[in-house]
Design an enzyme around this catalytic site. Structure first.
Site: not given
Length: 209
Positions: A16, A39, A42
């Site tokens: 990912s 992040r 994500h």
């Protein structure tokens, strides 16, 4: 036929983040900012979010210094406060959300504002040097900015202002970034939300990917 899919959690995690770093344009960010943006992407599941993320100078260093000194994290809603990964916090920092305090409803009536905004009045004893995480309510961010217009109001160390929505979200974040009372991080426009805000906090709380 059964579905075939990746079942190794560690591989999913690694792939990912490798995908994000391969596809996202992180060229406009400082090295210490890139991990935070990754992040946030994500959490949103959205490469392209990086084009909406904006930092003011010193946000990462200021937030990390505050957390490493034991500063509390002040959150506008429980979706933010509950999402923060406690083991990442360097000094078991206190995570505070005052939205459900019994005094908030009366404060909202008195101030003629939303409960989300009124709840910030209860932040005053904790605000000096804190890390602020607003991920849901534009009224909360506007109220914070109004509070900080007064010179006697304590100043936070950093403000993560990522409220989401169609009414006031873009405007509140534009107001923060145009005249920041502390180092700030926003997601421009209507985008934002609790998950993205939590991702930023968790990234700032750790130097690891």
């Amino acid at each position: 036929m059964p579905y075939s899919f990746e079942t190794d959690g560690a591989k999913i995690y690694q792939q990912s983040f490798a995908t994000i770093r391969a596809e996202a344009d992180l060229s406009g960010f400082r090295e210490d900012e890139r991990g935070v943006v990754v992040r946030m992407i994500h959490a949103a599941g959205m490469v392209g979010l990086e084009h909406h993320v904006q930092f003011t100078a010193g946000l990462v260093s200021s937030a990390r210094a505050a957390l490493n000194a034991g500063a509390p994290i002040l959150c506008d809603v429980r979706m933010v406060s509950e999402g923060i990964t406690r083991p990442r916090l360097p000094l078991n920092n206190e995570v505070i959300c005052t939205l459900n305090d019994s005094r908030v409803r009366d404060l909202a009536d008195e101030l003629q504002t939303t409960r989300s905004a009124a709840a910030l009045e209860l932040w005053r004893p904790h605000l000096a040097g804190a890390v602020v995480a607003i991920g849901n309510a534009p009224t909360a961010l506007f109220h914070l900015l109004n509070m900080l217009e007064v010179s006697t109001c304590p100043r936070p160390a950093a403000i993560i202002g990522c409220p989401v929505g169609f009414v006031g979200a873009a405007e509140s974040k534009a107001a923060l970034i145009s005249n920041p009372p502390a180092p700030a991080l926003i997601v421009k426009g209507r985008l934002g939300g609790s998950a993205i805000t939590v991702a930023a906090v968790n990234a700032l709380a750790s130097t690891k990917e």
